[in-house]
Write an enzyme that holds these catalytic residues in place. Structure first.
Site, PDB file in Angstrom:
ATOM      1  N   ALA A 158     -14.187  50.955   0.172  1.00 45.33           N
ATOM      2  CA  ALA A 158     -13.329  50.641   0.804  1.00 45.33           C
ATOM      3  C   ALA A 158     -11.423  50.327  -0.181  1.00 45.33           C
ATOM      4  CB  ALA A 158     -13.608  49.029   1.645  1.00 45.33           C
ATOM      5  N   ASP A 162     -17.528  63.354  -1.911  1.00 46.51           N
ATOM      6  CA  ASP A 162     -17.326  64.395  -1.384  1.00 46.51           C
ATOM      7  C   ASP A 162     -16.315  65.098  -0.462  1.00 46.51           C
ATOM      8  OD1 ASP A 162     -19.804  64.628  -2.832  1.00 46.51           O
ATOM      9  OD2 ASP A 162     -20.959  64.563  -1.131  1.00 46.51           O
ATOM     10  N   GLY A 207      -9.912  51.630  -1.900  1.00 46.94           N
ATOM     11  CA  GLY A 207      -9.064  52.384  -2.296  1.00 46.94           C
ATOM     12  C   GLY A 207      -9.673  53.801  -3.444  1.00 46.94           C
TER      13      GLY A 207
HETATM   14  N1  LIG Z   1     -15.975  51.060   3.861  1.00 48.15           N
HETATM   15  C1  LIG Z   1     -15.448  52.025   2.979  1.00 48.15           C
HETATM   16  N2  LIG Z   1     -14.438  51.686   4.150  1.00 48.15           N
HETATM   17  C2  LIG Z   1     -12.491  53.275   4.431  1.00 48.15           C
HETATM   18  N3  LIG Z   1     -13.528  54.423   3.956  1.00 48.15           N
HETATM   19  C3  LIG Z   1     -14.197  54.066   2.363  1.00 48.15           C
HETATM   20  C4  LIG Z   1     -15.226  53.273   2.544  1.00 48.15           C
HETATM   21  N4  LIG Z   1     -15.930  53.671   2.175  1.00 48.15           N
HETATM   22  C5  LIG Z   1     -15.549  54.856   1.425  1.00 48.15           C
HETATM   23  N5  LIG Z   1     -14.349  55.049   1.946  1.00 48.15           N
HETATM   24  C6  LIG Z   1     -13.677  55.985   1.695  1.00 48.15           C
HETATM   25  O1  LIG Z   1     -14.945  57.243   0.530  1.00 48.15           O
HETATM   26  C7  LIG Z   1     -13.572  57.285  -0.269  1.00 48.15           C
HETATM   27  C8  LIG Z   1     -14.557  57.343  -2.031  1.00 48.15           C
HETATM   28  O2  LIG Z   1     -15.377  56.625  -1.646  1.00 48.15           O
HETATM   29  P1  LIG Z   1     -16.305  55.826  -2.676  1.00 48.15           P
HETATM   30  O3  LIG Z   1     -15.091  55.507  -3.468  1.00 48.15           O
HETATM   31  O4  LIG Z   1     -17.089  54.968  -2.303  1.00 48.15           O
HETATM   32  O5  LIG Z   1     -16.636  57.213  -3.243  1.00 48.15           O
HETATM   33  P2  LIG Z   1     -18.410  57.696  -4.121  1.00 48.15           P
HETATM   34  O6  LIG Z   1     -19.357  56.446  -4.739  1.00 48.15           O
HETATM   35  O7  LIG Z   1     -18.140  59.396  -5.014  1.00 48.15           O
HETATM   36  O8  LIG Z   1     -18.768  58.473  -2.444  1.00 48.15           O
HETATM   37  P3  LIG Z   1     -20.448  58.572  -2.736  1.00 48.15           P
HETATM   38  O9  LIG Z   1     -21.534  57.944  -1.752  1.00 48.15           O
HETATM   39  O10 LIG Z   1     -19.691  60.279  -1.768  1.00 48.15           O
HETATM   40  O11 LIG Z   1     -20.753  59.439  -4.041  1.00 48.15           O
HETATM   41  C9  LIG Z   1     -12.454  55.762  -0.930  1.00 48.15           C
HETATM   42  O12 LIG Z   1     -12.119  56.354  -2.077  1.00 48.15           O
HETATM   43  C10 LIG Z   1     -11.988  55.544   0.761  1.00 48.15           C
HETATM   44  O13 LIG Z   1     -11.334  56.454   0.927  1.00 48.15           O
HETATM   45  O1  LIG Z   2     -27.951  62.887  -7.017  1.00 45.01           O
HETATM   46  P1  LIG Z   2     -26.487  63.399  -7.108  1.00 45.01           P
HETATM   47  O2  LIG Z   2     -26.397  65.093  -7.533  1.00 45.01           O
HETATM   48  O3  LIG Z   2     -26.355  63.182  -8.062  1.00 45.01           O
HETATM   49  O4  LIG Z   2     -25.839  63.247  -5.409  1.00 45.01           O
HETATM   50  C1  LIG Z   2     -26.802  63.996  -4.595  1.00 45.01           C
HETATM   51  C2  LIG Z   2     -26.386  63.446  -3.370  1.00 45.01           C
HETATM   52  O5  LIG Z   2     -26.412  62.027  -2.826  1.00 45.01           O
HETATM   53  O6  LIG Z   2     -25.317  63.263  -3.354  1.00 45.01           O
HETATM   54  C3  LIG Z   2     -24.525  63.069  -1.588  1.00 45.01           C
HETATM   55  C4  LIG Z   2     -23.859  62.637  -1.891  1.00 45.01           C
HETATM   56  O7  LIG Z   2     -22.340  62.716  -2.517  1.00 45.01           O
HETATM   57  C5  LIG Z   2     -26.116  64.017  -1.019  1.00 45.01           C
HETATM   58  O8  LIG Z   2     -25.571  64.910  -0.371  1.00 45.01           O
HETATM   59  C6  LIG Z   2     -26.575  64.197  -2.406  1.00 45.01           C
HETATM   60  O9  LIG Z   2     -27.945  63.896  -2.149  1.00 45.01           O
END
Ligand SMILES: Nc1ncnc2c1ncn2[C@@H]1O[C@H](COP(=O)(O)OP(=O)(O)OP(=O)(O)O)[C@@H](O)[C@H]1O
Ligand SMILES: O=P(O)(O)OC[C@@]1(O)O[C@H](CO)[C@@H](O)[C@@H]1O
Length: 323
Positions: free
Chosen positions: A228, A257, A230
């Site tokens: 959140a 993603d 950014g």
């Molecule tokens: N609670 C939230 N509210 C608004 N936007 C969010 C929120 N969480 C994530 N986002 C949006 O999604 C983008 C990616 O989120 P995050 O930084 O959690 O990526 P990540 O950890 O790679 O996610 P993933 O769970 O897909 O691996 C953030 O930069 C933001 O723009």
């Molecule tokens: O175990 P990895 O490959 O790091 O992440 C896999 C995963 O968590 O990534 C996606 C969300 O970003 C899901 O669709 C999937 O289950």
């Protein structure tokens, strides 16, 4: 629109549960459950296809349970170039509680052998040596058993040899291997990059310094997301920061993603840096409101974009670029 290859070495069937609250050690009864063909590269592909790009998905799929993927790919609008290997693709559980907390249980994946890797290389060579070669390639997600760091590094070097921008989104030791291979872009979150940076990246200043260092190390687009709070983006376009709008976070699983796909879409479409970052950030905030990837077809997507704050940090003459 562009042609893009999205590689997922360790895809997954995501089993998403919605729970009021998770109680460990007890029988939990979710209010809903959903099974989707996923994995990071598949999710990126799905978003890019929904934005009009021609997308080919590849990597490794277990031949014993590939039906949900084969059925989903036409629905996602992506072309299937996955190499089938013996066994079952993993099932990852995603436990989303009403509070917004999500617990991921990600399996190890299927063992990959040298012959499977050779088959993947042949598939990729065929795609890139065709009459319509792709304009970008994404490698996203964890490494399955059998692909160690040197092997992953070699694969990235092989992919870079196709001379199109390579975007990598991974974590742990694989992220360090990816950074060393100098792809065009990486997008770790602040926790994932902490190991490489050598310290926690809790503040904006720490994230900015790390993104600049990452860019200086040879990564054209250094992107650090922080939920959140950014995103920080350092590239030849300068140092940019975005803050997503406030939304009710129901399921954050595909946010990263969706963001990667949004950025790649903007850059491939030659949108301005401000427009690109605003779009990708708004799209990822849309994603967290529900299970699965974000969509720009949401009724209020324009409003989400307007509420997304984008600032250039290294130029005092860009007031017009902020909202
Ligand atoms: N609670 C939230 N509210 C608004 N936007 C969010 C929120 N969480 C994530 N986002 C949006 O999604 C983008 C990616 O989120 P995050 O930084 O959690 O990526 P990540 O950890 O790679 O996610 P993933 O769970 O897909 O691996 C953030 O930069 C933001 O723009
Ligand atoms: O175990 P990895 O490959 O790091 O992440 C896999 C995963 O968590 O990534 C996606 C969300 O970003 C899901 O669709 C999937 O289950």
């Amino acid at each position: 629109m562009a042609r893009v290859v999205c590689i997922t070495l360790n895809p997954a069937l995501d089993l998403a549960f919605n729970l009021d609250a998770l109680t460990l050690g007890h029988v939990n009864r979710p209010t809903g459950a959903q099974l989707e063909a996923a994995g990071k590269g598949v999710n990126v592909a799905r978003v890019l296809a929904s934005l009009g790009h021609e997308v080919i998905v590849s990597g490794f799929l277990g031949e014993e349970n590939d039906a949900p993927f084969s059925l989903a790919f036409p629905r996602y609008g992506v072309e299937d170039a996955f190499v089938r290997v013996p066994g079952n693709t993993r099932i990852n559980a995603k436990l989303a509680e009403q509070s917004g907390r999500v617990t991921d249980i990600n399996g190890p994946g299927m063992p990959i052998e040298a012959s499977h890797l050779a088959a993947l290389r042949t598939t990729l060579s065929g795609l890139f040596e065709s009459s319509a070669p792709p304009q970008a390639v994404v490698v996203a997600g964890s490494l399955p058993p059998g692909i160690d760091q040197p092997t992953f590094g070699e694969l990235l070097t092989f992919v870079k040899g196709f001379r199109v921008p390579l975007w990598v989104d991974t974590s742990g030791p694989a992220l360090l291997t990816a950074i060393a291979a100098q792809p065009a872009a990486v997008k770790p979150n602040e926790t994932e990059l902490a190991d490489w940076a050598g310290s926690a990246l809790d503040s904006d200043q720490q994230r900015q310094a790390a993104a600049k260092r990452l860019h200086a190390s040879g990564i054209e687009h250094a992107l650090i997301s922080a939920g959140a709070e950014g995103v920080l983006w350092v590239s030849q376009h300068g140092t940019w920061q975005s803050t997503p709008p406030t939304v009710t976070a129901t399921n954050t699983v595909c946010a990263g993603d969706t963001f990667v796909a949004g950025m790649l879409h903007g850059l491939l479409s030659q949108h301005s840096p401000e427009e690109t970052l605003r779009f990708a950030t708004a799209l990822s905030s849309e994603a967290v409101r529900h299970v699965g990837v974000g969509t720009s077809h949401a009724d209020d997507f324009d409003s989400l974009q307007q509420q997304t704050r984008v600032r250039r940090l290294d130029d005092t003459h860009t007031e017009g670029a902020t909202r």
